[in-house]
Motif scaffolding. Sequence first.
Motif, PDB file in Angstrom:
ATOM      1  N   GLU A  85     -74.026  27.681  25.728  1.00 55.89           N
ATOM      2  CA  GLU A  85     -73.498  26.339  25.991  1.00 55.89           C
ATOM      3  C   GLU A  85     -73.539  25.191  24.918  1.00 55.89           C
ATOM      4  O   GLU A  85     -72.817  24.456  24.735  1.00 55.89           O
ATOM      5  CB  GLU A  85     -73.813  25.881  27.288  1.00 55.89           C
ATOM      6  N   ASP A  86     -74.842  25.264  24.664  1.00 57.35           N
ATOM      7  CA  ASP A  86     -75.347  24.089  23.651  1.00 57.35           C
ATOM      8  C   ASP A  86     -76.706  24.395  23.144  1.00 57.35           C
ATOM      9  O   ASP A  86     -77.538  25.066  23.825  1.00 57.35           O
ATOM     10  CB  ASP A  86     -75.612  22.752  24.488  1.00 57.35           C
ATOM     11  N   VAL A  87     -77.055  24.277  21.654  1.00 60.60           N
ATOM     12  CA  VAL A  87     -78.234  24.416  21.242  1.00 60.60           C
ATOM     13  C   VAL A  87     -78.065  23.325  20.262  1.00 60.60           C
ATOM     14  O   VAL A  87     -77.224  22.876  19.526  1.00 60.60           O
ATOM     15  CB  VAL A  87     -77.980  25.896  20.462  1.00 60.60           C
ATOM     16  N   LYS A  88     -79.594  23.200  19.895  1.00 58.47           N
ATOM     17  CA  LYS A  88     -79.767  22.433  18.786  1.00 58.47           C
ATOM     18  C   LYS A  88     -80.836  22.689  17.624  1.00 58.47           C
ATOM     19  O   LYS A  88     -82.033  23.175  18.398  1.00 58.47           O
ATOM     20  CB  LYS A  88     -80.367  20.850  19.366  1.00 58.47           C
ATOM     21  N   ASP A  89     -80.569  23.127  16.571  1.00 58.18           N
ATOM     22  CA  ASP A  89     -79.475  22.823  15.739  1.00 58.18           C
ATOM     23  C   ASP A  89     -78.743  24.186  15.463  1.00 58.18           C
ATOM     24  O   ASP A  89     -77.659  24.186  15.004  1.00 58.18           O
ATOM     25  CB  ASP A  89     -79.996  22.201  14.464  1.00 58.18           C
ATOM     26  N   CYS A  90     -79.604  25.154  15.376  1.00 54.47           N
ATOM     27  CA  CYS A  90     -78.728  26.553  15.101  1.00 54.47           C
ATOM     28  C   CYS A  90     -79.583  27.593  15.895  1.00 54.47           C
ATOM     29  O   CYS A  90     -80.459  27.619  16.263  1.00 54.47           O
ATOM     30  CB  CYS A  90     -78.635  26.732  13.517  1.00 54.47           C
ATOM     31  N   GLU A 107     -79.519  32.308  16.128  1.00 51.05           N
ATOM     32  CA  GLU A 107     -79.278  33.549  15.713  1.00 51.05           C
ATOM     33  C   GLU A 107     -79.253  34.566  16.810  1.00 51.05           C
ATOM     34  O   GLU A 107     -80.353  34.401  17.770  1.00 51.05           O
ATOM     35  CB  GLU A 107     -80.488  33.985  14.619  1.00 51.05           C
ATOM     36  N   VAL A 108     -78.543  35.602  16.951  1.00 53.69           N
ATOM     37  CA  VAL A 108     -78.365  36.315  18.064  1.00 53.69           C
ATOM     38  C   VAL A 108     -78.784  37.826  17.448  1.00 53.69           C
ATOM     39  O   VAL A 108     -78.461  38.227  16.236  1.00 53.69           O
ATOM     40  CB  VAL A 108     -77.154  36.694  18.618  1.00 53.69           C
ATOM     41  N   LEU A 109     -79.785  38.422  18.209  1.00 53.91           N
ATOM     42  CA  LEU A 109     -80.041  39.765  17.762  1.00 53.91           C
ATOM     43  C   LEU A 109     -79.949  40.802  18.713  1.00 53.91           C
ATOM     44  O   LEU A 109     -80.088  40.500  19.917  1.00 53.91           O
ATOM     45  CB  LEU A 109     -81.770  39.820  17.490  1.00 53.91           C
ATOM     46  N   VAL A 110     -79.596  42.063  18.492  1.00 50.58           N
ATOM     47  CA  VAL A 110     -79.133  43.141  19.352  1.00 50.58           C
ATOM     48  C   VAL A 110     -80.039  44.276  19.144  1.00 50.58           C
ATOM     49  O   VAL A 110     -79.772  44.888  17.880  1.00 50.58           O
ATOM     50  CB  VAL A 110     -77.485  43.219  19.564  1.00 50.58           C
ATOM     51  N   ASP A 111     -81.180  44.542  19.735  1.00 51.06           N
ATOM     52  CA  ASP A 111     -81.927  45.704  19.418  1.00 51.06           C
ATOM     53  C   ASP A 111     -82.509  45.199  18.177  1.00 51.06           C
ATOM     54  O   ASP A 111     -82.968  46.266  17.375  1.00 51.06           O
ATOM     55  CB  ASP A 111     -81.571  46.912  19.582  1.00 51.06           C
ATOM     56  N   LYS A 159     -81.298  43.842  15.444  1.00 53.72           N
ATOM     57  CA  LYS A 159     -80.775  43.589  14.468  1.00 53.72           C
ATOM     58  C   LYS A 159     -79.909  42.347  14.604  1.00 53.72           C
ATOM     59  O   LYS A 159     -79.187  42.139  15.682  1.00 53.72           O
ATOM     60  CB  LYS A 159     -79.615  44.850  14.285  1.00 53.72           C
ATOM     61  N   SER A 160     -79.873  41.768  13.515  1.00 50.89           N
ATOM     62  CA  SER A 160     -79.227  40.319  13.713  1.00 50.89           C
ATOM     63  C   SER A 160     -77.694  40.392  13.592  1.00 50.89           C
ATOM     64  O   SER A 160     -76.980  41.331  12.829  1.00 50.89           O
ATOM     65  CB  SER A 160     -79.443  39.604  12.101  1.00 50.89           C
ATOM     66  N   ALA A 161     -76.984  39.783  14.601  1.00 50.39           N
ATOM     67  CA  ALA A 161     -75.454  40.001  14.849  1.00 50.39           C
ATOM     68  C   ALA A 161     -74.770  38.776  14.208  1.00 50.39           C
ATOM     69  O   ALA A 161     -73.732  38.824  14.134  1.00 50.39           O
ATOM     70  CB  ALA A 161     -75.137  40.177  16.531  1.00 50.39           C
ATOM     71  N   GLY A 162     -75.629  37.722  13.964  1.00 50.38           N
ATOM     72  CA  GLY A 162     -75.025  36.623  13.411  1.00 50.38           C
ATOM     73  C   GLY A 162     -75.879  35.366  13.418  1.00 50.38           C
ATOM     74  O   GLY A 162     -76.570  35.230  14.348  1.00 50.38           O
ATOM     75  N   VAL A 163     -75.641  34.308  12.713  1.00 51.14           N
ATOM     76  CA  VAL A 163     -76.146  32.871  13.005  1.00 51.14           C
ATOM     77  C   VAL A 163     -75.148  31.914  12.889  1.00 51.14           C
ATOM     78  O   VAL A 163     -74.043  31.927  12.359  1.00 51.14           O
ATOM     79  CB  VAL A 163     -77.174  32.752  11.719  1.00 51.14           C
ATOM     80  N   ILE A 203     -82.231  35.824  21.344  1.00 51.64           N
ATOM     81  CA  ILE A 203     -81.987  34.590  20.632  1.00 51.64           C
ATOM     82  C   ILE A 203     -82.832  34.078  19.991  1.00 51.64           C
ATOM     83  O   ILE A 203     -83.947  33.547  20.660  1.00 51.64           O
ATOM     84  CB  ILE A 203     -81.088  33.592  21.847  1.00 51.64           C
ATOM     85  N   ARG A 204     -82.850  33.525  18.793  1.00 50.36           N
ATOM     86  CA  ARG A 204     -83.793  32.712  17.928  1.00 50.36           C
ATOM     87  C   ARG A 204     -83.196  31.263  17.782  1.00 50.36           C
ATOM     88  O   ARG A 204     -81.950  31.372  17.430  1.00 50.36           O
ATOM     89  CB  ARG A 204     -84.071  33.392  16.532  1.00 50.36           C
ATOM     90  N   VAL A 205     -83.887  30.316  17.867  1.00 53.05           N
ATOM     91  CA  VAL A 205     -83.009  28.958  17.766  1.00 53.05           C
ATOM     92  C   VAL A 205     -84.093  28.090  16.818  1.00 53.05           C
ATOM     93  O   VAL A 205     -85.461  28.039  17.021  1.00 53.05           O
ATOM     94  CB  VAL A 205     -83.204  28.286  19.257  1.00 53.05           C
ATOM     95  N   SER A 206     -83.758  27.388  16.077  1.00 53.96           N
ATOM     96  CA  SER A 206     -84.391  26.439  14.941  1.00 53.96           C
ATOM     97  C   SER A 206     -83.810  25.131  14.998  1.00 53.96           C
ATOM     98  O   SER A 206     -82.388  24.981  15.290  1.00 53.96           O
ATOM     99  CB  SER A 206     -84.139  27.031  13.565  1.00 53.96           C
ATOM    100  N   ASN A 207     -84.463  24.254  14.903  1.00 53.89           N
ATOM    101  CA  ASN A 207     -84.009  22.957  14.973  1.00 53.89           C
ATOM    102  C   ASN A 207     -84.235  22.404  13.394  1.00 53.89           C
ATOM    103  O   ASN A 207     -84.806  22.926  12.549  1.00 53.89           O
ATOM    104  CB  ASN A 207     -84.879  21.786  15.721  1.00 53.89           C
ATOM    105  N   SER A 208     -83.681  21.335  12.855  1.00 54.12           N
ATOM    106  CA  SER A 208     -83.892  20.660  11.598  1.00 54.12           C
ATOM    107  C   SER A 208     -84.983  20.211  11.335  1.00 54.12           C
ATOM    108  O   SER A 208     -86.017  19.900  12.406  1.00 54.12           O
ATOM    109  CB  SER A 208     -82.751  19.589  11.521  1.00 54.12           C
ATOM    110  N   MET A 209     -85.662  19.786  10.340  1.00 60.49           N
ATOM    111  CA  MET A 209     -86.912  19.119   9.685  1.00 60.49           C
ATOM    112  C   MET A 209     -87.062  17.669  10.407  1.00 60.49           C
ATOM    113  O   MET A 209     -87.827  17.012  10.117  1.00 60.49           O
ATOM    114  CB  MET A 209     -86.850  19.314   8.402  1.00 60.49           C
ATOM    115  N   SER A 210     -85.805  17.387  10.806  1.00 60.62           N
ATOM    116  CA  SER A 210     -85.948  15.744  11.078  1.00 60.62           C
ATOM    117  C   SER A 210     -87.105  15.345  12.184  1.00 60.62           C
ATOM    118  O   SER A 210     -87.632  14.426  12.233  1.00 60.62           O
ATOM    119  CB  SER A 210     -84.817  15.401  11.545  1.00 60.62           C
TER     120      SER A 210
END
Length: 90
Positions: free
Chosen positions: A19-24, A26-30, A32-36, A59-66
């Motif tokens: 629904e919403d994420v800040k800032d990016c 990645e989805v992993l299945v078992d 393995k990265s399925a995309g960013v 799900i891995r979530v990363s924010n910006s360096m700000s």
Amino acid sequence: QGFRPPKLGKNTRLIVKVEDVKDCFEVLVDGKSAGVRLWSPWEIDITNFVTQNRCRLSIRVSNSMSNFITMNPKPSGLLGSVKIITEVTL
């Protein structure tokens, strides 16, 4: 999160929608990265990564360096619901 994927037909895709994420994210299945995704739509097709057995979704979530650099932090992280949906194309 563990899940058992549904049986998929010929023209069916399995999609992770956030629904919403800040800032990016990645989805992993078992493991393995399925995309960013760095911007919306916050969707990743996981069809080619699932088996008919039980799968593990991460799900891995990363924010910006700000937030690190400025003293005015902005929202970061997973801010909305996560859904796995099936999509049929005609």
